[in-house]
Every structure is written in structure tokens, then in C-alpha cells.
Design an enzyme around this catalytic site. Structure first.
Site, PDB file in Angstrom:
ATOM      1  N   CYS A  51      -0.075  18.674 -17.593  1.00  0.00           N
ATOM      2  CA  CYS A  51      -1.228  19.413 -18.133  1.00  0.00           C
ATOM      3  C   CYS A  51      -1.950  20.179 -17.032  1.00  0.00           C
ATOM      4  O   CYS A  51      -2.297  21.352 -17.211  1.00  0.00           O
ATOM      5  CB  CYS A  51      -2.182  18.473 -18.865  1.00  0.00           C
ATOM      6  SG  CYS A  51      -1.451  17.874 -20.401  1.00  0.00           S
ATOM      7  N   GLU A 106     -11.524  20.488 -19.969  1.00  0.00           N
ATOM      8  CA  GLU A 106     -11.218  20.462 -18.534  1.00  0.00           C
ATOM      9  C   GLU A 106     -11.902  21.635 -17.835  1.00  0.00           C
ATOM     10  O   GLU A 106     -11.836  22.764 -18.297  1.00  0.00           O
ATOM     11  CB  GLU A 106      -9.699  20.542 -18.309  1.00  0.00           C
ATOM     12  CG  GLU A 106      -8.923  19.385 -18.908  1.00  0.00           C
ATOM     13  CD  GLU A 106      -9.299  18.025 -18.334  1.00  0.00           C
ATOM     14  OE1 GLU A 106      -9.942  17.962 -17.263  1.00  0.00           O
ATOM     15  OE2 GLU A 106      -8.961  17.009 -18.974  1.00  0.00           O
ATOM     16  N   HIS A 163      -8.195  18.478 -23.542  1.00  0.00           N
ATOM     17  CA  HIS A 163      -7.439  17.246 -23.797  1.00  0.00           C
ATOM     18  C   HIS A 163      -7.972  16.583 -25.073  1.00  0.00           C
ATOM     19  O   HIS A 163      -9.182  16.478 -25.251  1.00  0.00           O
ATOM     20  CB  HIS A 163      -7.590  16.267 -22.620  1.00  0.00           C
ATOM     21  CG  HIS A 163      -6.465  16.330 -21.639  1.00  0.00           C
ATOM     22  ND1 HIS A 163      -6.653  16.627 -20.302  1.00  0.00           N
ATOM     23  CD2 HIS A 163      -5.123  16.121 -21.790  1.00  0.00           C
ATOM     24  CE1 HIS A 163      -5.470  16.595 -19.680  1.00  0.00           C
ATOM     25  NE2 HIS A 163      -4.527  16.294 -20.553  1.00  0.00           N
TER      26      HIS A 163
HETATM   27  N1  PCA Z   1      -0.349  15.344 -21.845  1.00  0.00           N
HETATM   28  C1  PCA Z   1       0.206  15.275 -20.503  1.00  0.00           C
HETATM   29  C2  PCA Z   1       1.352  16.238 -20.496  1.00  0.00           C
HETATM   30  C3  PCA Z   1       1.577  16.627 -21.899  1.00  0.00           C
HETATM   31  C4  PCA Z   1       0.442  16.080 -22.652  1.00  0.00           C
HETATM   32  O1  PCA Z   1       0.224  16.251 -23.839  1.00  0.00           O
HETATM   33  C5  PCA Z   1      -0.818  15.475 -19.414  1.00  0.00           C
HETATM   34  O2  PCA Z   1      -2.019  15.212 -19.658  1.00  0.00           O
HETATM   35  O3  PCA Z   1      -0.455  15.894 -18.306  1.00  0.00           O
END
Ligand code: PCA
Length: 210
Positions: free
Chosen positions: A139, A76, A163
Site C-alpha cells: 500500500c 493516509e 485504508h
Molecule cells: N493492504 C496491504 C496491501 C494490499 C492491501 O489491501 C497494505 O496495507 O500494504
């Protein structure tokens, strides 16, 4: 150096979260640097994370979350000042169109060496790309608050969000990645960030048109 790396508890309909399943398998040390692994809840509240930042005084913070449905590891690049939850969090709280911090910037950029990270992941045959949205759920909230905390307190910490996809056991029809590959990818990301701790990111092609 001290490296703080976090993974999340399960949320929504999932029984496990691929982020914590892989983060918990990381070693406690890499090339003489300490790795502190912390499990954080899927809630719009960062108290546990901030406590751990104070406890470990990290030089590097790598936040890891699950992006079920994405293929490959996504690095990200930006967190935005907006909570807009599509489902309630694990405390049953569902903010809609909320500003995260009234005195915060509209957005903060990751301070991880995102280009060098992608380059090294590709050299390790791990599918990866840069992402320009961490969504508007927990997140993004956690990434935004971490960068806000570092910025407001003038801390010398490199931080960002990664991610990871579903594990093969979590899905029948969506993209997934073997846990060995996710762990290998996270190790490569940690190593690259250690190497670039005092350096500018590599200036190489890696943007996107859409
Ligand atoms: N993914 C979610 C919240 C927790 C996670 O592992 C997200 O991408 O916001």
C-alpha cells in the site's frame, strides 16, 4: 471530472480484500463525475496502475487498501521511499530495506483534503482518523509511486490513499466495519475531494501526539 478509484486483490491468508469488495459497489457516476473502478494486484509493481492513469486521465485518484486490525477508516497522510515487506507479495517477491525511487523524495504527502474528509466522515457517523504511516508494504509502495508519478510529470491530479478495516465476515476477534458503512464512507470521501478539487484543505485540528 474523472475519478480513478482502486481496490486490491486478496493477499496473505485472506480470501477476499475489503478494499475491492467495497470499491466494486460504488456507482459509475457521482454528481456528473465519472468514477472508474480498477482492481490492482498486491505486488511491488505499479504497471497496471500507471496504465490506468494514462487511460483515464483522472483529476482525482483515490487508492484504497485493507488494513486488517485497524478500526475505522484511516486517511493516509504520507508515503515513504521505503519497501520493507513483512510477507512476500502475490508474486512471491519480498523486498527488504529497498529504496523505491533513487531520484524520489524521502516522502510525499497526500494531496487529498484529509482534514475536510475526516470532518465529513464524522458528520456521517463513520469512524475515521488520519494515519501517518501506510506501512512499508504494497500500500505504501503504491501510494508513493502514484505521488512520485504525479510529481515527476507535473500532473494536476489530487491523489491519496485510504485504508479500510476488515469486513465482519473476515475476522472473529479483530475490529471490522459493515460494508454499507465502508461504501458510505468512500462516497463521502469522493464527494469531499470533488468539492475541494480547487480549494485548500480546511485548517482544522486533527493532528496527533503519538
Ligand atoms: N493492504 C496491504 C496491501 C494490499 C492491501 O489491501 C497494505 O496495507 O500494504
Amino acid at each position: 471530472m474523472n475519478i480513478l478509484i482502486t481496490g486490491f486483490e486478496p493477499f496473505g491468508k485472506d480470501e477476499i480484500n475489503s478494499s475491492w469488495e467495497s470499491v466494486k459497489l460504488l456507482p459509475n457516476e457521482l454528481k456528473g463525475n465519472n468514477i472508474y473502478k480498477v482492481l490492482i494486484p498486491v505486488v511491488f509493481n505499479v504497471d497496471k496502475l500507471i496504465e490506468n492513469i494514462k487511460k483515464y486521465s483522472p483529476d482525482i485518484i483515490i487508492l484504497v487498501g485493507q488494513a486488517g486490525g485497524r478500526n475505522g477508516i484511516t486517511i493516509e497522510r504520507v508515503a515513504i521511499n521505503l519497501d520493507d515487506a513483512i510477507i512476500p507479495d502475490n508474486n512471491n517477491y519480498q523486498p527488504i530495506d529497498n529504496t523505491i525511487k533513487l531520484d524520489g523524495e524521502n516522502a510525499y504527502f497526500s494531496t487529498l483534503p484529509v482534514k475536510a474528509i475526516i470532518n465529513n466522515l464524522k458528520d456521517n457517523d463513520i469512524e475515521a482518523r488520519i494515519s501517518y504511516t501506510a506501512g512499508t508494504y504494497v500500500c505504501n509502495h503504491v501510494m508513493y509511486n502514484t505521488l512520485y508519478h504525479i510529481n515527476k510529470n507535473n500532473l494536476d491530479i489530487k491523489a491519496g490513499f485510504i485504508h479500510v478495516p476488515y469486513l465482519p465476515t473476515q475476522t472473529m476477534d479483530k475490529p471490522s466495519m459493515k460494508i454499507e458503512d465502508i461504501v458510505k464512507g468512500l462516497l463521502s470521501i469522493i464527494e469531499t475531494t470533488i468539492d475541494y478539487r480547487k480549494k485548500e484543505d480546511s485548517k482544522i485540528i486533527g493532528g496527533t501526539i503519538y
